[in-house]
Design a protein around this motif. Structure first.
Motif, PDB file in Angstrom:
ATOM      1  N   ALA A 123     -23.727 -47.095  95.345  1.00  0.00           N
ATOM      2  CA  ALA A 123     -23.685 -45.559  95.781  1.00  0.00           C
ATOM      3  C   ALA A 123     -23.231 -44.390  95.843  1.00  0.00           C
ATOM      4  CB  ALA A 123     -23.491 -46.246  97.763  1.00  0.00           C
ATOM      5  N   TRP A 124     -22.082 -44.308  95.399  1.00  0.00           N
ATOM      6  CA  TRP A 124     -21.031 -43.146  95.422  1.00  0.00           C
ATOM      7  C   TRP A 124     -21.750 -42.538  93.403  1.00  0.00           C
ATOM      8  CZ3 TRP A 124     -18.277 -40.091  98.616  1.00  0.00           C
ATOM      9  CH2 TRP A 124     -17.394 -41.036  99.275  1.00  0.00           C
ATOM     10  N   SER A 125     -21.887 -43.180  93.265  1.00  0.00           N
ATOM     11  CA  SER A 125     -23.186 -42.431  91.979  1.00  0.00           C
ATOM     12  C   SER A 125     -24.073 -41.792  92.333  1.00  0.00           C
ATOM     13  CB  SER A 125     -22.744 -44.005  90.886  1.00  0.00           C
ATOM     14  OG  SER A 125     -23.541 -43.316  90.267  1.00  0.00           O
ATOM     15  N   ARG A 126     -24.876 -42.467  92.749  1.00  0.00           N
ATOM     16  CA  ARG A 126     -26.197 -42.141  93.175  1.00  0.00           C
ATOM     17  C   ARG A 126     -26.168 -40.396  94.384  1.00  0.00           C
ATOM     18  NH1 ARG A 126     -27.511 -47.548  94.331  1.00  0.00           N
ATOM     19  NH2 ARG A 126     -27.004 -47.745  96.783  1.00  0.00           N
ATOM     20  N   GLY A 127     -25.019 -41.006  95.196  1.00  0.00           N
ATOM     21  CA  GLY A 127     -25.158 -39.884  95.871  1.00  0.00           C
ATOM     22  C   GLY A 127     -24.921 -38.578  95.194  1.00  0.00           C
ATOM     23  N   ALA A 128     -23.544 -39.287  94.108  1.00  0.00           N
ATOM     24  CA  ALA A 128     -23.788 -37.671  93.968  1.00  0.00           C
ATOM     25  C   ALA A 128     -24.433 -37.256  92.623  1.00  0.00           C
ATOM     26  CB  ALA A 128     -21.680 -37.838  92.994  1.00  0.00           C
ATOM     27  N   ALA A 129     -24.800 -37.929  92.014  1.00  0.00           N
ATOM     28  CA  ALA A 129     -25.922 -37.514  91.378  1.00  0.00           C
ATOM     29  C   ALA A 129     -26.966 -37.553  91.868  1.00  0.00           C
ATOM     30  CB  ALA A 129     -26.711 -38.417  90.967  1.00  0.00           C
ATOM     31  N   ALA A 130     -27.095 -37.577  92.999  1.00  0.00           N
ATOM     32  CA  ALA A 130     -28.643 -37.119  93.767  1.00  0.00           C
ATOM     33  C   ALA A 130     -28.486 -34.982  94.489  1.00  0.00           C
ATOM     34  CB  ALA A 130     -28.464 -37.660  95.414  1.00  0.00           C
ATOM     35  N   LEU A 131     -26.819 -35.277  94.764  1.00  0.00           N
ATOM     36  CA  LEU A 131     -26.626 -33.426  94.931  1.00  0.00           C
ATOM     37  C   LEU A 131     -26.661 -32.478  93.550  1.00  0.00           C
ATOM     38  CD1 LEU A 131     -22.921 -33.944  97.127  1.00  0.00           C
ATOM     39  CD2 LEU A 131     -25.528 -33.940  97.769  1.00  0.00           C
ATOM     40  N   LEU A 132     -26.624 -33.211  92.155  1.00  0.00           N
ATOM     41  CA  LEU A 132     -27.063 -32.533  91.250  1.00  0.00           C
ATOM     42  C   LEU A 132     -28.141 -33.009  90.239  1.00  0.00           C
ATOM     43  CD1 LEU A 132     -23.288 -32.406  89.738  1.00  0.00           C
ATOM     44  CD2 LEU A 132     -24.000 -30.825  91.111  1.00  0.00           C
ATOM     45  N   LYS A 133     -28.816 -32.910  91.160  1.00  0.00           N
ATOM     46  CA  LYS A 133     -30.395 -33.912  90.905  1.00  0.00           C
ATOM     47  C   LYS A 133     -30.774 -32.299  90.067  1.00  0.00           C
ATOM     48  CE  LYS A 133     -33.714 -33.981  93.560  1.00  0.00           C
ATOM     49  NZ  LYS A 133     -34.412 -34.887  94.457  1.00  0.00           N
ATOM     50  N   ALA A 134     -30.574 -30.981  90.453  1.00  0.00           N
ATOM     51  CA  ALA A 134     -31.660 -30.318  89.278  1.00  0.00           C
ATOM     52  C   ALA A 134     -30.885 -30.045  88.096  1.00  0.00           C
ATOM     53  CB  ALA A 134     -31.696 -28.645  90.188  1.00  0.00           C
ATOM     54  N   GLU A 135     -29.647 -30.245  88.109  1.00  0.00           N
ATOM     55  CA  GLU A 135     -29.337 -30.449  87.082  1.00  0.00           C
ATOM     56  C   GLU A 135     -28.999 -30.729  86.204  1.00  0.00           C
ATOM     57  OE1 GLU A 135     -26.754 -27.217  89.798  1.00  0.00           O
ATOM     58  OE2 GLU A 135     -27.539 -29.843  90.084  1.00  0.00           O
ATOM     59  N   ILE A 136     -29.072 -32.404  86.496  1.00  0.00           N
ATOM     60  CA  ILE A 136     -28.770 -32.865  85.818  1.00  0.00           C
ATOM     61  C   ILE A 136     -30.500 -32.803  84.731  1.00  0.00           C
ATOM     62  CG2 ILE A 136     -28.856 -35.876  85.380  1.00  0.00           C
ATOM     63  CD1 ILE A 136     -26.859 -35.517  87.927  1.00  0.00           C
ATOM     64  N   ARG A 137     -31.749 -32.927  85.855  1.00  0.00           N
ATOM     65  CA  ARG A 137     -33.047 -32.968  84.920  1.00  0.00           C
ATOM     66  C   ARG A 137     -33.084 -32.037  84.259  1.00  0.00           C
ATOM     67  NH1 ARG A 137     -36.974 -33.473  90.578  1.00  0.00           N
ATOM     68  NH2 ARG A 137     -36.833 -35.833  91.126  1.00  0.00           N
ATOM     69  N   ALA A 138     -32.627 -30.430  84.434  1.00  0.00           N
ATOM     70  CA  ALA A 138     -32.738 -29.704  83.399  1.00  0.00           C
ATOM     71  C   ALA A 138     -31.723 -29.681  82.287  1.00  0.00           C
ATOM     72  CB  ALA A 138     -32.298 -28.500  84.174  1.00  0.00           C
ATOM     73  N   GLU A 139     -30.523 -30.325  82.139  1.00  0.00           N
ATOM     74  CA  GLU A 139     -29.928 -31.321  80.837  1.00  0.00           C
ATOM     75  C   GLU A 139     -30.790 -31.759  79.680  1.00  0.00           C
ATOM     76  OE1 GLU A 139     -27.057 -31.245  77.950  1.00  0.00           O
ATOM     77  OE2 GLU A 139     -28.120 -29.696  79.565  1.00  0.00           O
ATOM     78  N   GLN A 140     -31.193 -33.185  81.001  1.00  0.00           N
ATOM     79  CA  GLN A 140     -32.247 -34.043  80.114  1.00  0.00           C
ATOM     80  C   GLN A 140     -33.524 -33.183  79.485  1.00  0.00           C
ATOM     81  OE1 GLN A 140     -32.660 -36.654  83.599  1.00  0.00           O
ATOM     82  NE2 GLN A 140     -31.042 -38.132  83.114  1.00  0.00           N
ATOM     83  N   ALA A 141     -33.412 -32.506  80.335  1.00  0.00           N
ATOM     84  CA  ALA A 141     -34.685 -31.648  79.504  1.00  0.00           C
ATOM     85  C   ALA A 141     -35.295 -30.681  78.669  1.00  0.00           C
ATOM     86  CB  ALA A 141     -36.246 -30.577  80.593  1.00  0.00           C
TER      87      ALA A 141
END
Length: 655
Positions: A79-97
C-alpha cells in the motif's frame, strides 16, 4: 544525486524526511538521554522507508506532496508503494516513456516498515542499534546507510562530533543558497575538518531544522514558494527560470533530468542537484527614524540628502504593512545624478546594523562595486564589507555588510534584513527577470528593499506618483547647484558625416568652446562601429588634443578611463558603457545621434549627468546633437527641468 526518503511517526505526528546519510538518521530517531545539545531525545515510534535511493527531485516532490491520513496507519508495504508511486505518477510515466524505469511498482519496490520495540545504546559509548520489531531487520547504520559512508557510523559517541560540525556548517551556510559543488568548495576552504563527512553533518543540520535540502530545479515545492497557482511548472530555484533542457543523467539515473541553461555559467542547476539553503531567521526592525538635522550632522549630508535619509529611516522603523508571504516592503530613493546616493545610504546601514541585522548593497556592475568598497570600509571601519563579484577573494567571507554585483545574489537566500539595490534601471539588472528574482530571494520576507535610481523604471515612477510606493526625492546635487539643462545642436546623422569625411560647423563650434574652457569632453555615440571613423576626423581637426575612444570591446577600457579621469586624455569617444558610475570633475557632454532609438530617456539623463558634478564647475555644458528632435530628448530635458524646479521650490539651491 539520489537520496533516501522515509516517513517517520513520533508521538502520533508524521513527517516525511530526506536523507543524505541514513546512519545519521538512525542516531537521531533512536532518541534517548544524551548530554549533547541539539539531539532528538524522543525516539520515533515508526519508520516507513519508502526508498533507499530516489532521484533528489522526485524525493523533494514526494516530501512536499505527501500528507498523512488515518488510514495509512494500517498500510502494508504494498500500500505504501502504491501510494508513493501515485504521487509521482507524472514523473514515472515521463521517465518510462523516455526509456527509463522498470517494474510495476518502480521505484518503490522495497518499502520497509520499522516499529520501535526497544532501544539500546541510550547511554554514551554504546552501539546505537535499534530493533524495529517486524522480525526482519534492525535499524542500524550498517544496514540502512544508503551511501556507504564509512566515516560516519552509528555510535552514540559520534553525536558530539556531528553536533559540533552541524553548528559550524549551519553558521557558514547562514543565508546562503549553494549547489553541492559550491558548498564543497566552501567547506574545503573554511571547514577542512569536515571535508570527509560534511554530508553527514549537513544531514544532522537538516534534521535539526537549520538547513533545507532542495532540488535545484523543482516543481511542487518550488512552485508554492514562487506563488504559482497554475499547473505544476518546473523552475530553477536558484534563478527562477523555467528549465530549457533535459538530458540523461548519470548522477540520478534518469533518462530525462531537467536542467537550467539561464544560470549555467554559475554551475549546472539540475532536477537532481542538491541545493542547500539555511532556514530563514526573522527580520529585525530598525528603531524610530531620526530628524534630518541629526542625520545631517552625523554624516555630513546636505539638507536634501538628510531629508531623504530621514524619510527612508522612518520607513524602516514603521511596522510592516505586508505579511511575510507577500514579501518585503519597498522604498524608492529617487535622486538626481551626482546627488550622493551612496552617502544617503550610510544612515540606513547604520540603523540596520544597530538593530542587529545584516545589510546588502547590490549594483549591476563590478566597477561600481570596486569604487564603493573603500568608501564603505571608511564609513564603517568596524564592519568591513564582504565584497563579491566574479573572481572575488571574498566569495565565502561573512560580514554584516555585503557589497555585491547582482549576479552574486544567486548564491544567497533570505539572508538580509535590509537590501539596497543601486541603479535598478541599469544593464544588466533592468529587464532581466533572473536578477530581479535573485534580488527578491535575498531579502528576508519581513525585511525591506531600498531602490536607488536617478532614472527609475516607468512602473516605479507610476507607483510613486499615485502613492502606492513610499519614496523620497533628492532633486539637487550635493553642491547645491542646478543640473545642467541640455541644449540642441542640429546636425546630420553621424554615419553620413563619416561617409562625407567632415563634421558640421555647429558641432565643431560647440566642441571648440569646451576645449577653450579646458573641459574634458565625453563624446557619446550610439554604435561601436562609429568610434574609429570619428576618431580619425577629430584627430585631424584637433591634432594637438589627446583623443581616445573606448567601448565594451576595448581591452584597455579601464586604463583609458583612468587616464581620462586624471586629465591625460582630453576627449573620450565612448558608448553608453560610461553613462553612469564615472565622475570627471571638469567635464562637458556631447551626445551624437541623440535621436537614436538606442538612447531612451533614462540613458540621455544619465549621460547628461556626467556634466556639472563638481562644486568648482557645477554648470558644465550638455549638447544633444541630432537631425531630429525626438520624444526621448524632450522627455529627458523635461525631467531635468522638473528636478531643478522642485529643488528651487524647496529652497535647496545655493544663492
Amino acid at each position: 544525486m539520489k537520496v533516501a526518503v522515509y516517513m517517520v511517526e513520533q508521538g502520533g505526528d508524521w513527517a516525511v524526511k530526506l536523507s543524505l546519510d541514513m546512519a545519521v538518521d538512525q542516531l537521531w530517531w533512536a532518541g534517548g538521554e544524551t548530554s549533547v545539545p541539539g539531539w532528538n531525545r524522543q525516539p520515533a515510534d515508526r519508520i516507513v522507508l519508502l526508498s533507499r535511493s530516489l532521484p533528489l527531485g522526485w524525493a523533494v516532490k514526494l516530501a512536499a506532496a505527501c500528507r498523512f491520513t488515518g488510514r495509512m496507519q494500517h498500510w502494508d508495504e504494498a500500500a505504501w508503494s502504491r501510494g508513493a508511486a501515485a504521487l509521482l505518477k507524472a514523473e514515472i510515466r515521463a521517465e518510462q516513456a523516455a526509456g527509463g524505469g522498470r517494474g510495476r511498482h518502480w521505484p518503490f519496490e522495497e518499502v520497509e516498515i520499522y516499529r520501535l520495540v526497544g532501544a539500546k545504546g541510550c547511554g554514551g559509548g554504546e552501539e546505537g542499534g535499534v530493533d524495529w520489531g517486524d522480525g526482519r531487520s534492525e535499524w542500524t547504520g550498517e544496514r540502512l546507510n544508503a551511501h556507504g559512508n564509512e566515516r560516519t557510523n552509528a555510535r552514540v559517541d559520534m553525536r558530539g562530533e556531528l553536533a559540533a560540525g552541524a553548528d559550524r556548517l549551519a553558521e557558514a551556510l547562514a543565508g546562503r543558497s549553494l549547489l553541492q559543488g559550491e558548498a564543497e568548495a566552501l567547506v574545503a576552504e573554511h571547514l577542512p575538518e569536515l571535508a570527509g563527512h560534511w554530508l553527514a553533518v549537513a544531514q544532522l543540520a537538516y534534521l535539526q531544522g537549520r538547513l533545507r535540502l532542495e532540488a535545484a530545479v523543482g516543481g511542487t515545492a518550488g512552485a508554492a514558494r514562487l506563488g504559482l497557482r497554475r499547473r505544476e511548472v518546473l523552475r530553477c530555484l536558484r534563478c527562477g527560470s523555467v528549465p530549457t533542457g533535459r538530458t540523461a543523467c548519470a548522477a540520478c539515473g534518469l533518462a530525462g533530468c531537467a536542467y537550467c541553461e539561464a544560470c549555467l555559467a554559475l554551475g549546472r542547476s539540475r532536477a537532481c542537484a542538491l541545493l542547500l539553503r539555511s532556514a530563514p531567521l526573522p527580520a529585525v526592525r530598525c528603531t524610530a527614524g531620526v530628524a534630518p538635522t541629526v542625520t545631517a550632522r552625523r554624516w555630513g549630508l546636505s539638507a536634501a540628502q538628510a531629508a531623504a535619509a530621514a524619510a527612508a529611516l522612518g520607513f524602516l522603523a514603521e511596522p510592516r504593512k505586508r505579511s511575510a508571504a507577500s514579501g518585503p516592503e519597498r522604498f524608492l530613493l529617487w535622486a538626481v545624478t551626482g546627488a550622493g546616493k551612496t552617502e544617503i545610504t550610510f544612515p540606513l546601514l547604520e540603523a540596520a546594523l544597530a538593530a542587529g541585522g545584516r545589510a546588502l548593497i547590490a549594483t549591476p556592475r563590478r566597477d561600481v562595486v570596486l569604487e564603493l568598497a573603500p568608501r564603505l570600509a571608511k564609513a564603517f571601519p568596524a564592519d568591513v564589507p564582504a565584497v563579491l563579484y566574479g573572481g572575488s577573494e571574498d566569495r565565502w567571507s561573512r560580514s554584516r555588510i555585503t557589497l555585491a554585483t547582482t549576479h552574486q545574489l544567486l548564491r544567497f537566500n533570505q539572508a538580509f534584513d535590509l537590501v539596497i539595490i543601486d541603479e535598478i534601471d541599469a544593464y544588466p539588472y533592468h529587464n532581466d527577470p533572473m536578477l530581479a528574482y535573485a534580488a527578491r530571494q535575498v531579502c528576508k520576507p519581513e525585511g525591506a528593499f531600498i531602490y536607488l535610481s536617478a532614472t527609475p523604471p516607468v512602473e516605479l515612477q507610476r507607483l510613486a506618483r499615485f502613492g502606492r510606493l513610499p519614496h523620497a526625492r533628492v532633486p539637487v546635487r550635493f553642491h547645491g547647484h542646478p543640473l545642467p539643462v541640455p541644449r540642441h545642436v542640429q546636425m546630420p546623422p553621424l554615419y553620413r558625416c563619416l561617409k562625407q569625411g567632415r563634421l558640421p560647423k555647429r558641432l565643431l563650434q560647440a566642441l571648440q568652446h569646451s576645449i577653450d574652457r579646458k573641459a574634458q569632453i565625453f563624446l557619446f555615440v550610439s554604435r561601436i562601429a562609429h568610434i574609429d571613423g570619428l576618431l580619425l576626423l577629430l584627430r585631424r581637426v584637433y591634432p594637438n588634443l589627446t583623443i581616445e575612444g573606448t567601448s565594451s570591446k576595448d581591452p584597455a577600457r579601464a586604463e583609458k578611463v583612468l587616464e581620462f579621469r586624471e586629465g591625460t586624455i582630453s576627449l573620450l569617444v565612448t558608448t553608453t558603457i560610461l553613462e553612469r558610475g564615472v565622475t570627471v570633475p571638469h567635464s562637458d557632454v556631447f551626445i551624437l545621434d541623440a535621436d537614436s532609438g538606442l538612447f531612451d530617456e533614462a540613458a540621455l539623463v544619465q549621460m547628461a549627468g556626467r556634466a556639472g558634478r563638481s562644486k568648482n564647475d557645477p554648470a558644465g555644458n550638455v549638447i544633444f546633437a541630432s537631425a531630429e528632435w525626438s520624444r526621448s530628448q524632450r522627455a529627458a530635458i523635461s525631467q531635468i527641468r522638473r528636478m531643478n524646479a522642485m529643488a528651487r521650490r524647496q529652497g535647496y539651491f545655493k544663492s
